[in-house]
Design a protein around this motif. Structure first.
Motif, mmCIF file in Angstrom:
data_model
loop_
_atom_site.group_PDB
_atom_site.id
_atom_site.type_symbol
_atom_site.label_atom_id
_atom_site.label_comp_id
_atom_site.label_asym_id
_atom_site.label_seq_id
_atom_site.Cartn_x
_atom_site.Cartn_y
_atom_site.Cartn_z
ATOM 1 N N ILE A 284 50.572 41.001 39.715
ATOM 2 C CA ILE A 284 50.114 39.673 40.137
ATOM 3 C C ILE A 284 51.103 38.611 39.664
ATOM 4 O O ILE A 284 51.478 37.696 40.408
ATOM 5 C CB ILE A 284 48.696 39.391 39.601
ATOM 6 C CG1 ILE A 284 47.684 40.319 40.286
ATOM 7 C CG2 ILE A 284 48.302 37.926 39.817
ATOM 8 C CD1 ILE A 284 46.302 40.294 39.661
ATOM 9 N N LYS B 256 37.763 39.696 41.513
ATOM 10 C CA LYS B 256 38.164 40.025 40.144
ATOM 11 C C LYS B 256 37.370 41.211 39.601
ATOM 12 O O LYS B 256 37.968 42.185 39.143
ATOM 13 C CB LYS B 256 38.018 38.800 39.238
ATOM 14 C CG LYS B 256 39.147 37.799 39.388
ATOM 15 C CD LYS B 256 39.175 36.789 38.267
ATOM 16 C CE LYS B 256 38.083 35.763 38.393
ATOM 17 N NZ LYS B 256 38.281 34.860 39.536
ATOM 18 N N VAL C 36 43.131 35.660 41.409
ATOM 19 C CA VAL C 36 42.344 36.571 42.248
ATOM 20 C C VAL C 36 40.990 35.905 42.438
ATOM 21 O O VAL C 36 40.318 35.537 41.475
ATOM 22 C CB VAL C 36 42.192 37.957 41.592
ATOM 23 C CG1 VAL C 36 41.293 38.860 42.422
ATOM 24 C CG2 VAL C 36 43.559 38.597 41.397
ATOM 25 N N ILE D 133 45.447 37.582 46.886
ATOM 26 C CA ILE D 133 45.690 36.565 45.868
ATOM 27 C C ILE D 133 45.458 35.191 46.495
ATOM 28 O O ILE D 133 45.676 35.001 47.699
ATOM 29 C CB ILE D 133 47.125 36.678 45.320
ATOM 30 C CG1 ILE D 133 47.332 38.056 44.684
ATOM 31 C CG2 ILE D 133 47.419 35.587 44.289
ATOM 32 C CD1 ILE D 133 48.746 38.305 44.199
ATOM 33 N N SER E 40 42.197 33.667 50.345
ATOM 34 C CA SER E 40 43.236 34.558 49.833
ATOM 35 C C SER E 40 44.196 34.970 50.938
ATOM 36 O O SER E 40 43.864 34.919 52.132
ATOM 37 C CB SER E 40 42.595 35.826 49.233
ATOM 38 O OG SER E 40 41.691 35.510 48.210
#
Length: 373
Positions: A187, A166, A161, A126, A112
């Motif tokens: 997002i 999550k 995610v 993300i 991420s």
């Protein structure tokens, strides 16, 4: 101008492929070319066969991948499943077999990057591959969602995610549906998919988005370069106020878009679509919220006679509200945030959202009282 293309469709590849190519060409605008990093994000919630209507159909994924290859780029198929190994999801869904022989890369989201999306969330982690893609193609499945009503274009990007982040975000925002909708819109704004194509051919109604939902043939394919515009159009097709889907309301309120939506094609009117039963999480004075959440508001329940004690629900629960006594799973409703992650990940479909008996009685009394006024 916001455009949404609507087509009557089925999964027969001879007719589906040219429809997908038409939609891609309408919104591509020369973005996809030889050196483009093109990421295709289907809905790969958990291992399931296509007939369950849980995942984006493999023929849609194949047609989009073929379009990308025809433009000289190599597509990457990625997601972060809620449960089950990525390879198993690809196998059971039929996607790996459907794309056999094509020059594609299958890659689970693993790493991420942190992006600043502003208040109230500030920093979000993300999937790096989704953020770094030159072109992100979003392939949601039309499904009901026990917490958010529907999971469509904006909600599908929550799969970017990574892994157990999550359920962590469910814990932080999921108890407040409006706040969770804000998170989903942020997002979407961070990722801004170039094209969203909705699989509305075989859809899920009832208590989705997992195995508790019911497949329904609808025969609709939709596309747009604005996922929020597409989501609003779906709501109109299903006969509900678009703002009933909170992500639509948040997107409008945040000035994500304020233009008129132009629909190209015949938008069908779907009758008697079965939405999930959604009741307020909490209401009344804060001092009685614990009592209300435990005895009056909707909550997840298990069919103990069918439960296999596989452990997926208690391992994934963000609030750690589920335990087992080797005979059945049990819920701590004081801890439970009603995110319904457990319903999503249950591989056997033995969990459902249900209002407790005191809540049902109270609602009947309230309804009866209203009828006399």
């Amino acid at each position: 101008m916001l455009r949404v293309i609507v087509r009557s469709a089925d999964y027969h590849y001879e007719t589906l492929r040219p429809q997908i190519f038409e939609m891609m060409e309408a919104f591509d605008g020369g973005l996809i070319k030889g050196l483009s990093k093109v990421l295709i994000k289907p809905n790969l919630l958990a291992p399931a066969i296509p007939d369950r209507a849980m995942l984006t159909h493999p023929m849609i994924v194949r047609a989009v991948a073929e379009y990308v290859i025809a433009r000289g780029a190599r597509p990457q198929i990625s997601d972060s499943p809620a449960t089950g190994f990525f390879d198993k999801v690809l196998k059971d869904s039929g996607i790996r077999n459907a794309l056999n022989g094509l020059d594609v890369e299958f890659k689970e989201f693993k790493t991420s990057l942190t992006v600043d999306v502003g208040e109230p969330f500030n920093k979000l982690e993300i999937a790096e591959d989704a953020l770094r893609a030159d072109v992100l193609i979003n392939l949601p499945k039309l499904k009901t969602h026990s917490q958010m009503l529907l999971t469509l274009g904006i909600k599908n990007l929550f799969g970017c995610v990574v892994g157990f982040r999550k359920p962590q975000w469910h814990l932080r925002a999921g108890v407040d549906r409006h706040k969770f909708a804000q998170l989903l819109v942020r997002i979407h704004e961070a990722l801004r998919p170039a094209i969203t194509i909705l699989d509305g051919i075989l859809v899920m109604e009832g208590q989705g988005p997992g195995r508790g939902g019911t497949p329904r043939q609808m025969g609709v394919l939709m596309a747009s370069d604005n996922a929020a515009a597409l989501d609003e159009t779906v709501c109109r097709m299903l006969g509900i106020d678009p703002e009933a889907l909170l992500t639509n309301k948040v997107a409008r309120d945040s000035c994500n878009f304020d233009e008129q939506i132009h629909v190209y094609g015949e938008l069908p009117r779907i009758e008697n679509f079965k939405f999930p039963e959604i009741t307020p999480l909490v209401f009344g004075p804060k001092s009685i919220h614990g009592f209300l959440r435990k005895y009056l508001v909707q909550r997840p329940v298990v069919n103990s006679s069918l439960c296999k004690l596989c452990g997926d629900c208690w391992r994934y629960c963000p609030a750690e509200a589920i335990s087992n006594n080797r005979q059945s799973v049990t819920f701590d409703y004081d801890k439970c945030i009603r995110c319904y992650c457990c319903l999503e990940v249950c591989p056997h479909g033995v969990l459902k959202a249900e209002e407790p008996l005191p809540g049902k009685i109270l609602n009947k009394l309230i309804l009866k009282d209203r009828c006399f006024k």
